[in-house]
Design a protein around this motif. Structure first.
Motif, PDB file in Angstrom:
ATOM      1  N   HIS A   1       1.406  -1.132  -0.099  1.00 34.19           N
ATOM      2  CA  HIS A   1      -0.017   0.216  -0.176  1.00 34.19           C
ATOM      3  C   HIS A   1       0.654   1.234   0.031  1.00 34.19           C
ATOM      4  N   VAL A   2       0.480   2.064  -0.141  1.00 31.31           N
ATOM      5  CA  VAL A   2       0.819   3.115  -0.747  1.00 31.31           C
ATOM      6  C   VAL A   2       0.296   4.549  -0.297  1.00 31.31           C
ATOM      7  N   THR A   3       1.098   5.466   0.693  1.00 32.29           N
ATOM      8  CA  THR A   3       0.586   6.418   1.559  1.00 32.29           C
ATOM      9  C   THR A   3       1.851   7.733   1.840  1.00 32.29           C
ATOM     10  N   PHE A   4       1.110   8.870   2.507  1.00 28.67           N
ATOM     11  CA  PHE A   4       1.754   9.600   2.853  1.00 28.67           C
ATOM     12  C   PHE A   4       2.275   9.414   4.868  1.00 28.67           C
ATOM     13  N   SER A   5       2.646   9.862   5.080  1.00 25.97           N
ATOM     14  CA  SER A   5       3.152   9.923   6.640  1.00 25.97           C
ATOM     15  C   SER A   5       2.656  11.410   7.498  1.00 25.97           C
ATOM     16  N   GLY A   6       2.535  12.063   6.868  1.00 20.67           N
ATOM     17  CA  GLY A   6       1.781  13.581   7.519  1.00 20.67           C
ATOM     18  C   GLY A   6       3.129  14.422   7.996  1.00 20.67           C
ATOM     19  N   ALA A   7       2.742  15.456   8.707  1.00 22.36           N
ATOM     20  CA  ALA A   7       3.640  16.099   9.076  1.00 22.36           C
ATOM     21  C   ALA A   7       3.071  17.368  10.103  1.00 22.36           C
TER      22      ALA A   7
ATOM     23  N   ASP B   1       1.875  -4.464   3.728  1.00 17.01           N
ATOM     24  CA  ASP B   1       3.192  -3.009   3.657  1.00 17.01           C
ATOM     25  C   ASP B   1       2.689  -2.045   3.654  1.00 17.01           C
ATOM     26  N   VAL B   2       3.046  -0.806   4.315  1.00 23.07           N
ATOM     27  CA  VAL B   2       2.872   0.288   4.100  1.00 23.07           C
ATOM     28  C   VAL B   2       4.989   1.252   3.206  1.00 23.07           C
ATOM     29  N   GLY B   3       4.101   1.199   2.914  1.00 24.48           N
ATOM     30  CA  GLY B   3       5.157   2.465   1.548  1.00 24.48           C
ATOM     31  C   GLY B   3       4.693   3.699   1.919  1.00 24.48           C
ATOM     32  N   TYR B   4       5.621   4.287   2.016  1.00 18.62           N
ATOM     33  CA  TYR B   4       5.558   5.594   2.622  1.00 18.62           C
ATOM     34  C   TYR B   4       6.686   6.339   1.857  1.00 18.62           C
ATOM     35  N   GLU B   5       5.763   7.588   0.797  1.00 20.85           N
ATOM     36  CA  GLU B   5       6.502   8.063   0.221  1.00 20.85           C
ATOM     37  C   GLU B   5       7.341   9.297   0.672  1.00 20.85           C
TER      38      GLU B   5
ATOM     39  N   PRO C   1       7.296  -4.066  11.350  1.00 25.46           N
ATOM     40  CA  PRO C   1       7.744  -4.899  10.477  1.00 25.46           C
ATOM     41  C   PRO C   1       6.620  -4.376   8.895  1.00 25.46           C
ATOM     42  N   ARG C   2       5.492  -3.666   8.951  1.00 28.12           N
ATOM     43  CA  ARG C   2       5.175  -3.125   7.966  1.00 28.12           C
ATOM     44  C   ARG C   2       5.200  -1.260   7.984  1.00 28.12           C
ATOM     45  N   ALA C   3       6.421  -1.389   8.067  1.00 30.03           N
ATOM     46  CA  ALA C   3       6.260   0.652   7.966  1.00 30.03           C
ATOM     47  C   ALA C   3       7.669   0.255   7.503  1.00 30.03           C
ATOM     48  N   GLY C   4       7.799   0.881   5.975  1.00 32.69           N
ATOM     49  CA  GLY C   4       8.444   0.979   4.547  1.00 32.69           C
ATOM     50  C   GLY C   4       8.652   1.681   3.328  1.00 32.69           C
TER      51      GLY C   4
END
Length: 350
Positions: free
Chosen positions: A135-141, A182-186, A210-213
């Motif tokens: 999965h793809v997403t942003f983390s926020g800030a 899995d989570v893919g942070y851009e 383990p899912r934070a990628g």
């Protein structure tokens, strides 16, 4: 080694109000005709997917996959870039991000965060129901206004922010873990996770979840002047998705990384269509293949100059030409001696 999948394309930049860009089936057919085999779906647009229904109904997901299979494409990942942004927003950006969520939640940061979190939880289950693994997403800030330390940042500010970011994301990551996704942070300027160092900090605060990628996108590293090839050496085991996007950086005596508040055409660093920028995609595809990345190569088209339809048309063959069919044997196998342990001992004089 494993072969990268593709070509695929992120649909977000192509959505519009006219055919073929105003419905999932029509835009999928358009992209399939250009040679794309996969599509990355933006989940904030109900014309693309009903995220809640996808999370609750395997029948809905099976029907969606079936329609896309008939067209000739499959889903690579779901994207929650806009919702992920709202998981953590500094008040300085609150009004500018109102459009990322429901209109009725505008200027209600707590409600926006709760809405965004629910969206991510649905995305985890929807991904599972669709048979996806990333999965793809942003983390926020929370920290971005303080990225340059002037005036001096208060002691502990960074720690407090990353603790809070981890607190908000941990239950979401747990939901993705339960879903087997899995989570893919851009890693993107404007996000608290924007380079390797900030990703490592976040990883520490979520206890190495383990899912934070990472959703690997070299264009953002060109604009930061980061070594995007060595980045793969450092983080290949956490690269869960791949945006194929080009960029260029041409500093002058007047302007550098920060861009001087100029528009995209006038900036020293700007995004370009594939092949028009400076990214060494040959090196990238080689390294990802070397490290057994077998996910999708997904075009994210953004260009300050070229029309999107031309960028999309050129993107599929560009990606296809860079995908390496990895070898199943060594190039010098023909000269092998078929040795055993006794032979090796004789060769060494033992």
């Amino acid at each position: 080694m494993k072969t990268i999948q593709g070509p695929a394309i992120f649909l977000a930049q192509f959505l519009g109000d006219t055919e073929p860009f105003n419905s999932l089936e029509s835009i999928a057919r358009y992209m399939a005709d250009l040679g794309y085999k996969g599509i990355q779906i933006p989940t904030w647009d109900p014309r693309m997917i009903d995220l809640k229904q996808a999370a609750e109904s395997t029948g809905y997901c099976d029907d969606l996959k079936g329609k896309l299979k008939d067209i000739g494409v499959e889903i690579t990942e779901l994207s929650t870039h806009l919702q992920g942004q709202l998981v953590a927003v500094h008040p300085a950006y609150g009004e500018m991000f109102n459009g990322f969520g429901p209109a009725e939640l505008a200027n209600k940061p707590k409600e926006q965060q709760e809405w965004a979190t629910q969206q991510l939880l649905w995305a985890a289950k929807a991904s599972q129901n669709l048979g996806l693994t990333s999965h793809v997403t942003f983390s926020g800030a929370l920290l971005w206004p303080y990225v340059y330390p002037w005036p001096q940042r208060p002691a502990g500010l960074v720690t407090t922010a990353f603790q809070e970011l981890a607190k908000r994301w941990t239950p979401i990551l747990n939901a993705f873990d339960e879903a087997g996704v899995d989570v893919g942070y851009e890693l993107h300027p404007g996000e608290d996770l924007h380079d390797g160092v900030t990703f490592e900090m976040f990883l520490d605060y979520v206890n190495g979840h383990p899912r934070a990628g990472i959703n690997y996108d070299p264009s953002h590293f060109v604009l930061q002047q980061l070594d995007y090839l060595q980045f793969i050496d450092f983080y290949h085991d956490r690269i869960y998705a791949f945006h194929v996007k080009d960029a260029e950086f041409n500093p002058t005596g007047k302007q550098g990384v920060y861009g001087g508040y100029q528009g995209w055409v006038e900036r020293a660093g700007r995004f370009r269509s594939l092949g028009d920028g400076q990214v060494d995609f040959g090196g990238i595809f080689s390294k990802l293949s070397q490290y057994d990345y077998d996910g999708w190569a997904v075009l994210e088209w953004e260009c300050a100059i070229k029309h999107p339809e031309q960028g999309a048309a050129e993107g599929a063959p560009f990606i296809q030409d860079h995908i390496i069919r990895v070898t199943e044997r060594a190039f010098d196998d023909f000269a092998g001696t078929g040795a055993d342990e006794e032979f090796n001992k004789r060769v060494l004089g033992l």
